[in-house]
Motif scaffolding. Structure first.
Motif, PDB file in Angstrom:
ATOM      1  N   ASP A  86       0.834  -1.195   0.000  1.00 29.63           N
ATOM      2  CA  ASP A  86       0.000   0.000   0.000  1.00 29.63           C
ATOM      3  C   ASP A  86       0.877   1.256   0.000  1.00 29.63           C
ATOM      4  OD1 ASP A  86       0.752   0.701   2.621  1.00 29.63           O
ATOM      5  OD2 ASP A  86      -1.028  -0.199   3.514  1.00 29.63           O
ATOM      6  N   PHE A  87       0.238   2.405  -0.172  1.00 32.31           N
ATOM      7  CA  PHE A  87       0.957   3.662  -0.374  1.00 32.31           C
ATOM      8  C   PHE A  87       1.819   4.028   0.834  1.00 32.31           C
ATOM      9  CE2 PHE A  87       0.611   8.487  -1.034  1.00 32.31           C
ATOM     10  CZ  PHE A  87       1.658   8.501  -1.939  1.00 32.31           C
ATOM     11  N   PHE A  88       1.273   3.873   2.035  1.00 32.10           N
ATOM     12  CA  PHE A  88       2.016   4.244   3.233  1.00 32.10           C
ATOM     13  C   PHE A  88       3.290   3.412   3.367  1.00 32.10           C
ATOM     14  CE2 PHE A  88       2.944   3.759   7.793  1.00 32.10           C
ATOM     15  CZ  PHE A  88       3.153   5.089   8.130  1.00 32.10           C
ATOM     16  N   LYS A  89       3.193   2.136   3.091  1.00 32.87           N
ATOM     17  CA  LYS A  89       4.368   1.273   3.191  1.00 32.87           C
ATOM     18  C   LYS A  89       5.422   1.678   2.170  1.00 32.87           C
ATOM     19  CE  LYS A  89       5.738  -3.600   3.413  1.00 32.87           C
ATOM     20  NZ  LYS A  89       5.243  -5.008   3.383  1.00 32.87           N
ATOM     21  N   ARG A  90       4.988   2.042   0.966  1.00 31.01           N
ATOM     22  CA  ARG A  90       5.947   2.446  -0.062  1.00 31.01           C
ATOM     23  C   ARG A  90       6.596   3.788   0.278  1.00 31.01           C
ATOM     24  NH1 ARG A  90       1.683   1.343  -3.511  1.00 31.01           N
ATOM     25  NH2 ARG A  90       1.806   3.420  -4.459  1.00 31.01           N
ATOM     26  N   VAL A  91       5.811   4.718   0.821  1.00 35.28           N
ATOM     27  CA  VAL A  91       6.368   6.013   1.212  1.00 35.28           C
ATOM     28  C   VAL A  91       7.381   5.825   2.342  1.00 35.28           C
ATOM     29  CG1 VAL A  91       5.825   8.232   2.291  1.00 35.28           C
ATOM     30  CG2 VAL A  91       4.407   7.368   0.423  1.00 35.28           C
ATOM     31  N   THR A  92       7.062   4.935   3.271  1.00 34.87           N
ATOM     32  CA  THR A  92       7.994   4.650   4.365  1.00 34.87           C
ATOM     33  C   THR A  92       9.310   4.110   3.820  1.00 34.87           C
ATOM     34  OG1 THR A  92       6.161   4.180   5.883  1.00 34.87           O
ATOM     35  CG2 THR A  92       8.335   3.346   6.491  1.00 34.87           C
ATOM     36  N   ALA A  93       9.227   3.159   2.897  1.00 32.90           N
ATOM     37  CA  ALA A  93      10.436   2.585   2.304  1.00 32.90           C
ATOM     38  C   ALA A  93      11.206   3.630   1.506  1.00 32.90           C
ATOM     39  CB  ALA A  93      10.057   1.406   1.412  1.00 32.90           C
ATOM     40  N   TYR A  94      10.487   4.491   0.794  1.00 33.44           N
ATOM     41  CA  TYR A  94      11.122   5.534  -0.016  1.00 33.44           C
ATOM     42  C   TYR A  94      11.928   6.490   0.858  1.00 33.44           C
ATOM     43  CZ  TYR A  94      11.498   9.315  -3.472  1.00 33.44           C
ATOM     44  OH  TYR A  94      11.962  10.281  -4.334  1.00 33.44           O
TER      45      TYR A  94
END
Length: 231
Positions: free
Chosen positions: A153-161
């Motif tokens: 999901d978006f939050f997980k990807r933003v966290t990784a980014y």
């Protein structure tokens, strides 16, 4: 009448009930959600705008052809941005860009729905051009379908980014610039996530196949076909 298959009818959102309803054509007829007969109604197949970062692949026409075949097998006609003919001779880069934008918008107006590749592109979110096209079709109140080859999901990807470096600030999570990160449990920014008509088809693929694997695309086309009415 049993031998006649008319093209599927697009679903229409009922904003008051937040549901998908079906619009029956004024002339009635028989509607079929699967593969269309080759000898009837081929000129009237629903036109689907094929959006996504596929245009940046080394062989965008080859990928477009493969996806058009899948769409055709389900009774749809795929229209791709590279179907447009650009007048590049003597034009400046800015003039070429304007032609591309205008022709893509004209093509979207001719289409009955959009099928958008929202696989994250050069960052945690979808290709910005594709996001624009989704918004364009949403403004026209046309059906929006989507797929992605990344299933986080978006939050997980933003966290990784951000290297996992988000900082908790009360109810919010913030990055190094003190900007809060969306956390609605959606696949992408809420303006994209809330525009989709039937959710999003997701498939986890390898990094090498992120923009070439077709599993999520095929699932999205199948879901799109099942969402068009049968009467």
């Amino acid at each position: 009448m049993d031998d006649f298959f008319a093209p599927p009818v697009p679903p229409v959102r009922d904003s008051a009930k937040d549901q998908i309803t079906c619009k029956t054509p004024p002339n009635g007829g028989v509607f079929f959600c699967g593969k269309m007969r080759k000898d009837t109604c081929m000129e009237n197949r629903p036109k689907i705008y094929m959006a996504g970062p596929d245009v940046f692949l080394p062989d965008p026409l080859g990928m477009a052809a493969r996806k058009k075949e899948i769409l055709a097998a389900h009774g749809f006609e795929g229209l791709h941005p590279f179907d447009n003919e650009i007048e590049a001779k003597g034009a400046t880069p800015q003039e070429i860009a304007q032609q591309i934008k205008d022709m893509n918008c004209s093509m979207m107006r001719r289409c009955d729905a959009i099928l958008a590749n929202l696989t994250p592109f050069r960052g945690p979110s979808a290709d910005v051009g594709t996001a624009y096209e989704v918004g364009f079709m949403d403004a026209l109140n046309k059906p929006i379908y989507a797929y992605s080859n990344v299933d986080d999901d978006f939050f997980k990807r933003v966290t990784a980014y951000n290297g996992g470096g988000l900082i908790r600030d009360g109810a919010a999570w913030r990055d190094a610039q003190q900007m809060s990160a969306e956390n609605f449990g959606l696949f992408d920014n809420l303006m994209l996530g809330c525009a989709l008509w039937q959710g999003i088809a997701l498939a986890l693929t390898s990094e090498q196949e992120r923009y070439t694997a077709l599993d999520s695309f095929e699932a999205a086309v199948s879901a799109m076909a099942s969402g068009w009415c049968k009467s």
